[in-house]
Structure formats: C-alpha cells, structure tokens
Scaffold this active site. Structure first.
Site, PDB file in Angstrom:
ATOM      1  N   PHE A 238       8.079  -0.196  -1.125  1.00  0.00           N
ATOM      2  CA  PHE A 238       6.630  -0.372  -1.017  1.00  0.00           C
ATOM      3  C   PHE A 238       5.965   0.932  -0.609  1.00  0.00           C
ATOM      4  CE2 PHE A 238       8.367  -4.569  -0.104  1.00  0.00           C
ATOM      5  CZ  PHE A 238       7.493  -5.447  -0.742  1.00  0.00           C
ATOM      6  N   ASP A 239       4.826   1.234  -1.226  1.00  0.00           N
ATOM      7  CA  ASP A 239       3.921   2.217  -0.642  1.00  0.00           C
ATOM      8  C   ASP A 239       3.255   1.526   0.550  1.00  0.00           C
ATOM      9  OD1 ASP A 239       2.206   4.496  -0.394  1.00  0.00           O
ATOM     10  OD2 ASP A 239       0.626   3.315  -1.329  1.00  0.00           O
ATOM     11  N   LYS A 240       2.732   2.309   1.492  1.00  0.00           N
ATOM     12  CA  LYS A 240       2.097   1.691   2.658  1.00  0.00           C
ATOM     13  C   LYS A 240       0.600   1.455   2.460  1.00  0.00           C
ATOM     14  CE  LYS A 240       0.724   3.974   6.306  1.00  0.00           C
ATOM     15  NZ  LYS A 240      -0.670   3.499   6.541  1.00  0.00           N
TER      16      LYS A 240
ATOM     17  N   VAL B  64       6.450  -1.003  -5.462  1.00  0.00           N
ATOM     18  CA  VAL B  64       5.092  -1.552  -5.360  1.00  0.00           C
ATOM     19  C   VAL B  64       4.188  -0.473  -4.791  1.00  0.00           C
ATOM     20  CG1 VAL B  64       3.658  -3.414  -4.459  1.00  0.00           C
ATOM     21  CG2 VAL B  64       6.097  -3.814  -4.853  1.00  0.00           C
TER      22      VAL B  64
ATOM     23  N   ASP C  69      -0.089   1.568  -5.093  1.00  0.00           N
ATOM     24  CA  ASP C  69      -1.481   1.417  -5.521  1.00  0.00           C
ATOM     25  C   ASP C  69      -2.175   2.743  -5.747  1.00  0.00           C
ATOM     26  OD1 ASP C  69      -1.851   2.271  -2.846  1.00  0.00           O
ATOM     27  OD2 ASP C  69      -3.832   1.358  -2.846  1.00  0.00           O
TER      28      ASP C  69
END
Length: 655
Positions: A344-346, A546, A548
């Site tokens: 995951f990106d944070k 994941v 954004d």
C-alpha cells in the site's frame, strides 16, 4: 485468447473504435432473426439463409482479417480454426451452428480489445506532469524556453505556486514545496538554497533539503534553481520510461496462449484434412468421409474453450462495476485471485491525505484557551499549508474566531515562524527555532515531543517570554475504514500487507501499528518503491500494489496487479492501474479480491468442462460413434453450461 498483439485492424471502422464490438452484436442479432424465421415461420429457406449469411459476415469479418494476417506470416491460430469450423458447419448445412460459433467468438474477441491503449494513455498522462516551458535566467534577464532546450548548469527561475521545470539544486531562495506528485509525501517539504555551489557532490548525494524535482509545486517564495539533469533524465522522464517498459511486456498468459495455439491448431487442421481421405482405407464413400471430417472440425473447434474465460471475466467485471470497481481486463481479474501479499501507498490510500490538528498541549501551567487563541491568531497570518490546516481545525474544534491580535509574522525557513502577539514575541516551530531564540527546551517537553514523534505526528513548540508554553501536533490520519478493511483482508487469506511511503519511517511505523499492517517501509522515492516491489515479487511471487499518486505509477506497473484509489487518485495512477476503486472506498478491496478468487475458480471449472467435452467428443466423432446432431448438441451444450456457470459471478457477494 492471445489478442494483445493486434492493435490495429486493416478493415473498415464505420463505428469508430467500437466497430468490432458492434459487428459482434450485429452477428448475434441476425443469428437470432435467422433462427426465429427458420423455427417459427413457413417462409422459404433463403430468408433464414440470408440472415445467417449476414451474421457470418459480421461475425467473421475481423476474425478473418486477423487469421489472414497470421497465415501470410506462416502461422495459424484459433481465429483460423473458428473460421474453418464455421465454414465446415455451413458446408454440411448447420448454418445456425456456424453463426453461433462466430458470434460467441467474435464477442469475446472484441471485448478483449476494449482496453488495448492503456499503456499509451499512461505514458501520455505522465508526460503532462512536467511543464513545457522553463524561465531561463541569464545575464539578469528571464527568457521562456522549452524545457527540452535546457542544458546542465543552466539557471532557471521558479515563480511562487508554479511547477518546477527541471531536476536541480536551489541556489537562491527558500520555500515549502508540494512533492506529493513525485514522492507521495503528505506534508509540504521545506527547501532552502545550498551555500557552496562550486564543489557540488553527485545529484543523489546532495542533501534533499536543497534538491527539487521536475513536476513538484513551489510554495509562496521565488527560487533560483541550478539545472543538474536534462529533461530526458529527469525524475518524471524516468517514471515515463519505467511505465513504458513494464506495460509493454508480454504477460505469462499471452505466452501460454500462444504456445497452445501453436500446437493445437495445426494438429486439428492436419487431422481434419487426413480424415477427408478415410474412405481410402475403410469401407465408406467420399461424402461420408467429408461428413466425418467436418463433424470432427465442429467438435474440435474450441468454442466453449474460447468463451470460457471471457464469459467469466465479463461477468466478474460487470459485478465489480456494480460495486464501483473498474477492472481493466481478464489478466488483472485472474491474477488478483492469486494474491496473498499487498503493498500500500500511505498518503490518500490508507490515510486521508490531508494534515489534521491532533494535539494542542499547554505546558508550564499556561491556559489552554489562551494558547489556542494565540496559535490561531499567528497561524492565520501564514500561508504555509500546515498553518492553513491548523487554523481550519482550530476554528472547527474550538469554535473560535480570529481577532487580529497578532502581527509581524516572519517565516524562518526550516525552523518555523515568529510573530508579535499582544506586544510580545512568539515563536512556533522546531527545537532549532527555540534554540536560536534562546528559549530553553526542558526534558519534560522533549519527552512529550518524542512520544508524539514516535507515533508519527509532526510536532511544533510554542515559545513565549523565554519559555515553552505549549506544543501542537498535526498528522495525516488513517482512513476510518482502513483498520477494518485490513482485518477483512486477513480473514480472506491476505497474509502480508506492507506500506511503502515517502514519509519518515516513524510515520509509517505509527500508521502501521494503528491499522494492523504487517510491515512499513519509509523514506522511499519512486525508484525505491520499484526496488521494494522487486524484492517482494522475488519473495512472494505475486503482489498487488495499491496507490493513488503519480509517484506510485512505476511500482504499480511493476506489480502483478496494480490498484488505484479512484477519486483521490491521479490520472496517471488510474491509467497505469489494472483495478480502480472508483468511489475511493478502500473498504471495497476485500470484495474485489474475493470476486477475483471466485472468478478464477469459475475460469478453471469452465476450462475443465470445455476441454473435457472436446477430448471426449473428438475421439467419438473420429470413430463414428456420434453424428453431427449429437456433436452440435454436446458442443453447444458445453458452451451453454460454461456461460451459465460464468453468470453466477453476477450474484457474487462477500461473506
């Protein structure tokens, strides 16, 4: 179906890019009309035959073009076999059978092409990150020039609130930069000029507080930047190169399909050709041998096999769309079903992506209400993004307004701000600011600061009258549904969940502990995230990413399956992603992974059913144990079973 190679059809496109899909629909329409005429009316045969011929044209047009293109290159694939099977069915009078074969195959064929230009769009979106014009500073004059004309050691001027035009080092000025487009950092980063430009180390060895990247956004101050990288070598250009290289690589599924076609199609063709001459060795006439050969050709045409995966994929994609999840193709749907590791990106993915005021703590018996008012008055005069966040949250949480009691606000780069409040000097910032103002920071204050820093907060001290009167902290908070989502992911079999972030390691560790991640990796630039994904791929085989932000695009492209957060995600991340959570709800992640696993199971079932029918039916027709009617019944029966099995996905629900 191995259709990824064919990006352009040398045929008419009267309906634009969707012509192939419309042709498949028209094939099905005329098939239905012809069948209804033949079954339920007493009209002459040529009425239904005309409809079947039109259906043949629309269903076989693009398939025939691709088959011909392969043949002239010396290759045969399933396209050719389907055309041959349809022609054979027509020869023995099974027009409806042939038209149905073409309809089912051409429909799947068309839909496989639907998202073919994703890599090009991804690269185009990345290219738009970089400004096209730079302000060259030479002999005291500013000149607009294309960034491609910039040379190493040129000096460019960067105006407030504009994009940086080149990778380089600041030689004049200080500012707060929004680096989220490149590094994904949630907080603005303070940057200042480098004092010694005569003995510059290598770009990667220069202190990051002096470095700027192409595409990042300047704050409220003007900067002069010494260009250290040409446009083609900039961070953004590297992102484009990474995505381009990764997106154009063939998938394992493509290679397997190509191998299957390479052997299966020629075997069927040769077998059918030889069967035409069985009358020479057994007691039957030429017509009987031809009938047997065509029956085998129909039996061997992999109609159920051809539709087994697309039907399941389409059902899975349609079900996902109902829940606000966009899945870009069958490879993503299948691969996601095998994932046990997610990175995951944070910022904006596991967190809200915006700094929030988390603590206002008065110290040394200072009144809390007065402290809050003081902070509001001073921070309201600053344009720093953190100051704006603090002002917004104080007004919201404490229901107070600015009374204009502060003045003379001065930003001290890398330290904080100073101001006058009710005729007294006030300092808000880090320990360095307090030391320069000769304000003692006692052990109790340091202890409270460390406790908050370890939990991932950004902490600022408030100094008044030579003492610390309080501290405030801000933090990019976890999404409300993040912890519950990760818990559900564990329940459905996701074993490892890793955060990859450009933020400090302390911030990553704190968030990971709060929401239940198994691991956190901080201080990562885009290339570091790519390297982290490479390590995870080597360890776990397959991984979903994941993200954004733009900085995630190379890592997302390298991962087995890339998942973009929709509304909060950049155009680049969405274009590069295989899966997009369009409603920006991370809680949809367990649903889409569960759906992918169900889809993969159904695909396996469909392939087993379709191959079993072919392997049973072909020997039966070769040895004359069945006729064309039974072959068609079993053949189309398996197709119907496969499609109905796939349609079960439309009712999929998570437990």
């Amino acid at each position: 179906m191995n259709k990824q190679e064919t990006h352009h059809h040398k045929g008419i496109e009267i309906f634009g890019k969707k012509t192939e899909l419309y042709f498949a629909v028209l094939c099905g329409l005329f098939l239905v009309i012809g069948f209804l005429i033949a079954t339920f009316t007493a009209l002459p045969f040529w009425f239904s035959l005309s409809c079947y011929l039109i259906s043949y044209f629309f269903g076989g047009y693009f398939i025939s073009i691709e088959a011909f293109q392969k043949i002239i290159k010396g290759g045969f694939d399933i396209d050719f076999l389907m055309i041959a099977a349809a022609a054979g069915a027509a020869y023995i009078g099974s027009w409806a059978e042939g038209a149905l074969l073409l309809f089912l195959f051409s429909l799947g064929h068309a839909l496989e092409h639907y998202a073919m230009n994703r890599a090009k769009k991804s690269i185009k979106a990345l290219g738009e990150l970089s400004p096209k014009i730079a302000l060259l500073k030479k002999d005291g004059k500013l000149t607009e020039i294309p960034i491609t004309n910039l040379k190493i050691n040129d000096i460019i001027a960067v105006k407030p609130n504009t994009k940086i035009a080149a990778d380089g080092v600041i030689i004049k000025g200080s500012s707060s930069l929004n680096q989220a487009p490149i590094t994904g950092e949630s907080m603005p980063v303070d940057k200042t000029y480098i004092e010694d430009i005569d003995n510059l180390p290598a770009f990667n060895d220069i202190d990051k507080k002096h470095i700027v990247y192409t595409g990042t956004i300047n704050g409220d101050s003007s900067l002069d930047v010494l260009v250290l990288k040409l446009s083609k070598d900039s961070t953004v250009s590297r992102l484009i190169k990474m995505v381009s290289e990764i997106e154009t690589q063939k998938s394992p599924t493509q290679r397997i399909t190509k191998k299957f076609e390479k052997y299966y199609v020629p075997i069927v063709i040769v077998s059918v050709f030889l069967l035409c001459f069985t009358y020479l060795i057994i007691d039957e006439n030429f017509e009987q041998s031809i009938y047997r050969a065509i029956t085998v050709l129909v039996a061997a045409s992999p109609c159920a096999l051809a539709i087994s995966t697309p039907s399941a994929v389409l059902s899975g994609i349609a079900r996902a769309a109902q829940k606000g999840v966009l899945i870009k193709g069958g490879k993503a749907l299948e691969s996601l079903g095998e994932i046990t590791t997610i990175a995951f990106d944070k910022t904006g993915t596991l967190t809200e992506g915006k700094p929030k005021l988390t603590n206002v703590i008065p110290l040394h018996n200072f009144d809390e209400k007065e402290l809050v008012q003081l902070i509001l008055e001073i921070e309201s005069l600053s344009n720093h993004p953190l100051a704006k966040a603090i002002v917004k949250d104080i007004k919201s949480q404490y229901k107070i307004l600015v009374t204009n009691k502060a003045s003379n606000v001065n930003a001290i780069q890398g330290k904080g701000i100073e101001a006058t409040y009710q005729q007294e000097k006030v300092f808000i910032g880090n320990i360095k600011l307090m030391e320069s103002a000769e304000i003692l920071v006692d052990e109790v204050t340091i202890s409270k600061m460390k406790a908050l820093l370890e939990k991932g907060h950004t902490v600022m001290l408030i100094g008044l009258k030579n003492k610390i009167i309080g501290l405030i902290s801000v933090m990019d908070l976890p999404r409300k549904m993040a912890a519950d989502t990760l818990k559900r992911l564990k329940e459905i079999g996701i074993k490892r969940m890793i955060m990859l972030t450009g933020d400090h390691q302390n911030v990553g560790d704190a968030i990971a502990k709060q929401i239940g991640l198994t691991e956190a990796k901080g201080n990562l630039l885009p290339e570091d995230k790519v390297n982290a994904i490479k390590v995870l791929l080597k360890r776990d085989g397959k991984i979903a990413m994941v993200g954004d932000g733009v900085n995630d695009a190379p890592a997302m492209a390298l991962s087995t399956v890339s998942i973009a957060m929709g509304a909060a995600g950049s155009d680049v991340a969405l274009e590069a992603a295989d899966v997009a959570l369009m409603s920006d709800k991370i809680e949809n992640l367990p649903f889409v992974i569960g759906l992918s696993r169900a889809s993969k199971t159904i695909i396996k079932q469909n392939i087993f059913i379709s191959l079993a029918v072919v392997f049973l039916l072909v020997p039966a027709t070769i040895f004359g144990l069945t006729n064309i009617g039974l072959a068609v019944a079993f053949h189309e029966g398996s197709t119907i079973v496969v499609v109905l099995n796939a349609l079960r996905l439309l009712r999929f629900k998570t437990k």
